[in-house]
Design a protein around this motif. Sequence first.
Motif, PDB file in Angstrom:
ATOM      1  N   ALA A 157      37.104  23.491  40.243  1.00 56.63           N
ATOM      2  CA  ALA A 157      36.538  23.632  41.588  1.00 56.63           C
ATOM      3  C   ALA A 157      37.084  24.865  42.291  1.00 56.63           C
ATOM      4  N   GLU A 158      38.283  25.300  41.908  1.00 55.52           N
ATOM      5  CA  GLU A 158      38.913  26.453  42.536  1.00 55.52           C
ATOM      6  C   GLU A 158      39.401  27.419  41.456  1.00 55.52           C
ATOM      7  N   ILE A 159      39.444  28.695  41.801  1.00 52.70           N
ATOM      8  CA  ILE A 159      39.958  29.712  40.875  1.00 52.70           C
ATOM      9  C   ILE A 159      41.070  30.495  41.553  1.00 52.70           C
ATOM     10  N   ASP A 160      41.916  31.117  40.741  1.00 53.37           N
ATOM     11  CA  ASP A 160      42.950  32.013  41.240  1.00 53.37           C
ATOM     12  C   ASP A 160      42.470  33.451  41.058  1.00 53.37           C
ATOM     13  N   VAL A 161      42.688  34.272  42.067  1.00 49.60           N
ATOM     14  CA  VAL A 161      42.308  35.682  41.993  1.00 49.60           C
ATOM     15  C   VAL A 161      43.529  36.504  41.610  1.00 49.60           C
ATOM     16  N   PRO A 162      43.432  37.325  40.571  1.00 55.27           N
ATOM     17  CA  PRO A 162      44.590  38.138  40.148  1.00 55.27           C
ATOM     18  C   PRO A 162      45.067  39.065  41.255  1.00 55.27           C
ATOM     19  N   ASP A 163      46.353  39.325  41.281  1.00 51.94           N
ATOM     20  CA  ASP A 163      46.944  40.176  42.307  1.00 51.94           C
ATOM     21  C   ASP A 163      47.156  41.590  41.759  1.00 51.94           C
ATOM     22  N   HIS A 164      46.055  42.231  41.400  1.00 49.82           N
ATOM     23  CA  HIS A 164      46.111  43.623  40.937  1.00 49.82           C
ATOM     24  C   HIS A 164      44.748  44.259  41.165  1.00 49.82           C
ATOM     25  N   GLY A 165      44.577  45.499  40.770  1.00 46.11           N
ATOM     26  CA  GLY A 165      43.311  46.188  40.960  1.00 46.11           C
ATOM     27  C   GLY A 165      42.372  45.996  39.780  1.00 46.11           C
ATOM     28  N   VAL A 166      41.112  46.353  39.980  1.00 45.01           N
ATOM     29  CA  VAL A 166      40.108  46.246  38.923  1.00 45.01           C
ATOM     30  C   VAL A 166      40.454  47.137  37.737  1.00 45.01           C
ATOM     31  N   ASP A 167      41.153  48.256  38.004  1.00 42.90           N
ATOM     32  CA  ASP A 167      41.494  49.190  36.931  1.00 42.90           C
ATOM     33  C   ASP A 167      42.325  48.538  35.825  1.00 42.90           C
ATOM     34  N   VAL A 168      43.059  47.484  36.177  1.00 37.31           N
ATOM     35  CA  VAL A 168      43.920  46.813  35.197  1.00 37.31           C
ATOM     36  C   VAL A 168      43.096  46.085  34.140  1.00 37.31           C
ATOM     37  N   LEU A 169      41.848  45.708  34.467  1.00 31.74           N
ATOM     38  CA  LEU A 169      41.011  44.998  33.496  1.00 31.74           C
ATOM     39  C   LEU A 169      40.874  45.797  32.201  1.00 31.74           C
ATOM     40  N   LEU A 170      40.611  47.085  32.328  1.00 31.77           N
ATOM     41  CA  LEU A 170      40.423  47.921  31.141  1.00 31.77           C
ATOM     42  C   LEU A 170      41.741  48.093  30.387  1.00 31.77           C
ATOM     43  N   GLU A 171      42.822  48.290  31.113  1.00 30.89           N
ATOM     44  CA  GLU A 171      44.105  48.475  30.442  1.00 30.89           C
ATOM     45  C   GLU A 171      44.508  47.220  29.662  1.00 30.89           C
ATOM     46  N   GLN A 172      44.236  46.049  30.233  1.00 34.59           N
ATOM     47  CA  GLN A 172      44.541  44.804  29.531  1.00 34.59           C
ATOM     48  C   GLN A 172      43.684  44.656  28.281  1.00 34.59           C
ATOM     49  N   ALA A 173      42.400  45.010  28.391  1.00 34.76           N
ATOM     50  CA  ALA A 173      41.508  44.916  27.240  1.00 34.76           C
ATOM     51  C   ALA A 173      41.940  45.879  26.138  1.00 34.76           C
ATOM     52  N   ALA A 174      42.359  47.094  26.524  1.00 32.49           N
ATOM     53  CA  ALA A 174      42.791  48.081  25.531  1.00 32.49           C
ATOM     54  C   ALA A 174      44.066  47.632  24.816  1.00 32.49           C
ATOM     55  N   LEU A 175      44.959  46.975  25.540  1.00 33.87           N
ATOM     56  CA  LEU A 175      46.185  46.476  24.919  1.00 33.87           C
ATOM     57  C   LEU A 175      45.893  45.349  23.928  1.00 33.87           C
ATOM     58  N   ARG A 176      44.951  44.496  24.280  1.00 35.63           N
ATOM     59  CA  ARG A 176      44.681  43.311  23.456  1.00 35.63           C
ATOM     60  C   ARG A 176      43.665  43.586  22.351  1.00 35.63           C
ATOM     61  N   PHE A 177      42.691  44.473  22.651  1.00 33.28           N
ATOM     62  CA  PHE A 177      41.576  44.674  21.711  1.00 33.28           C
ATOM     63  C   PHE A 177      41.314  46.153  21.481  1.00 33.28           C
ATOM     64  N   GLY A 178      42.386  46.924  21.294  1.00 31.44           N
ATOM     65  CA  GLY A 178      42.260  48.375  21.205  1.00 31.44           C
ATOM     66  C   GLY A 178      41.304  48.858  20.134  1.00 31.44           C
ATOM     67  N   ASP A 179      41.261  48.199  18.984  1.00 33.78           N
ATOM     68  CA  ASP A 179      40.405  48.647  17.880  1.00 33.78           C
ATOM     69  C   ASP A 179      38.983  48.123  17.986  1.00 33.78           C
ATOM     70  N   ARG A 180      38.726  47.246  18.940  1.00 33.41           N
ATOM     71  CA  ARG A 180      37.376  46.687  19.080  1.00 33.41           C
ATOM     72  C   ARG A 180      36.457  47.692  19.759  1.00 33.41           C
ATOM     73  N   VAL A 181      35.193  47.723  19.347  1.00 28.76           N
ATOM     74  CA  VAL A 181      34.212  48.602  19.977  1.00 28.76           C
ATOM     75  C   VAL A 181      33.950  48.106  21.395  1.00 28.76           C
ATOM     76  N   ALA A 182      34.177  48.969  22.357  1.00 28.95           N
ATOM     77  CA  ALA A 182      33.920  48.635  23.750  1.00 28.95           C
ATOM     78  C   ALA A 182      32.485  48.965  24.131  1.00 28.95           C
ATOM     79  N   LEU A 183      32.016  50.148  23.685  1.00 30.89           N
ATOM     80  CA  LEU A 183      30.692  50.638  24.065  1.00 30.89           C
ATOM     81  C   LEU A 183      29.934  51.110  22.837  1.00 30.89           C
ATOM     82  N   ASP A 184      28.680  50.716  22.761  1.00 29.14           N
ATOM     83  CA  ASP A 184      27.745  51.255  21.770  1.00 29.14           C
ATOM     84  C   ASP A 184      26.614  51.887  22.565  1.00 29.14           C
ATOM     85  N   PHE A 185      26.546  53.212  22.524  1.00 32.54           N
ATOM     86  CA  PHE A 185      25.521  53.935  23.273  1.00 32.54           C
ATOM     87  C   PHE A 185      24.542  54.553  22.290  1.00 32.54           C
TER      88      PHE A 185
END
Length: 584
Positions: A18-46
Amino acid sequence: MSETLLPARPHYTAGVPAEIDVPDHGVDVLLEQAALRFGDRVALDFLGASTTYADLSDQVARAAGLLAAAGVRAGDRVALVLPNCPQHVVAFYAALRVGAVVAEHNPLAPATEIQAQLEAHGATTVVCWEKALDQVAPGGDRGGRTVWAVDLTAALPRRSRLLLRLPVAAARAKLATMRGPVPPGVRSWDREVRRAQPLSPGHPRPATGDLAVLLHTGGTTGTPKAVALTHRNLLANVAQGRAWVQGLREGAETFSAILPFFHAFGLTLCLTFAVHLGATQVVLPKFDVDMVLAGMRRRPTTFLPGVPPMFDRLARRAAETGADLSSVRFAISGAMALDPDVAERWEEVTGGLIIEGYGMTESSPVALGNPFGPGRRPGTLGVPFPSTEIRIVDPEDPTTAVPAGQQGELLIRGPQVFAGYYGRPEETAQALLDGGWLRTGDIVRLDDGFVVLADRLKELIISGGFNVYPSQVEDAVRSMPGVSEVAVVGLPDGARGESVVAALVLEAGARVDLEAVRRWTQERLSHYAMPRRIAVLDELPRSQLGKVMRRKVREQVLTLSEQVHAVAADLAESAALRRRGVSG
């Protein structure tokens, strides 16, 4: 103020809080976290060119270094005038990383509109698609701004770039759709990002309460303005979406990024939500059915956010061609009502689930949704998202609740509700009530906890003192034989207030007149809601997302009316001259 309606927990899918917690950081951290966890994964296919999360993070660091070296500081506005492309993702996260505010713009908008928006938010830095430079710097005049041009072909696979250089008509035509002339003084984004030094890791980061994005919208009043969303707003909607869709696998999903990034729906679902999940995104510069299906063959989509016309066209083409869409497990439809027939056809060809969500730019954008499961109710807006409250009130007095079961204006409160309209305190005060309640301008009613849309308050037609809801009239007329599409608007009608006008797109060879429309609707509508005029159009004007724009319809109908009156006046004058024996 009326009683608060808390999230309809009984209708939630199992596991949704019913309730969620909002992270206490900026949106920019989303990409840095993804790169740390899934660095070799394809992020974009253009269009076949792949970028891993590690590569994307490196490009963002370099782009952030470039912006900082150019003098961009925290709080500065960085305007992006770009289609969906890898450079858009890089510029978005780079601007946020240095603490700047991303101002998104439609690259296909007219120059007058973009110029007015740039002046309003005061950006001195613009990252722009070459084809949109005329709108940003007409005649080469940059208006004192630093402008970087983006070459869309720079993000293509090497083989595709080589093919575009062939001296053949097809290659030249294709190249012309992607590239444009670059005036003197406009810098190359692609070249300079490659050469830039990465931003220092110690560079100050934005706080969660800082302003992150400006998105342009008509808002609840119809007047164009910039919606100001904070990092917290965007992260809240990401967390809400993550909680809502049970069964998503981090680092294992593939999104079709077919919604424009400059729109709130595409920005949140693709630029932030998909990155948070470490998902692969198949990015397309525009929606094209065959390009989408080709992308799905290359990388089978598992999650698809879109609008009803997109789902309809994809399902029909898949049925025609035998394309396999069975990988799509989840689909979210927004921006307009989802026809139950379209939903049924989509689920038949995919075997997955499609739900309807509701929101607006001012709510980052999603505020309500149907449960992802058997409890969903097609044709409704759904129930409030986690940590989201609603009220249904008298639109004339939003402090007063309407009786249970009756229609009223929907109010929303939650961590995703915006900070206000940029530089527009009066409009902000009209939209945001005391206590953080957002006036949506939508007339709704509750049906067993599910919110059902009646109409847009600002599009309400008042005829002879009666309230007429355009969507109800459209539903009645749409089923009439010979009618392909319909949009209903109100036009000034003296003492009556407004006259109900139905703009029709007819099926090939069909003939429909006003008398036939009134006969068809007499048992479906109250007398005061029946159309008093019709206008036949070749097509209905739509937004970039395919949504019918009633305001544009009204303008077209008014123009047609003026033309008819002008012709009638000319005929009357000619007749009078003939009666007096004067040749015309």
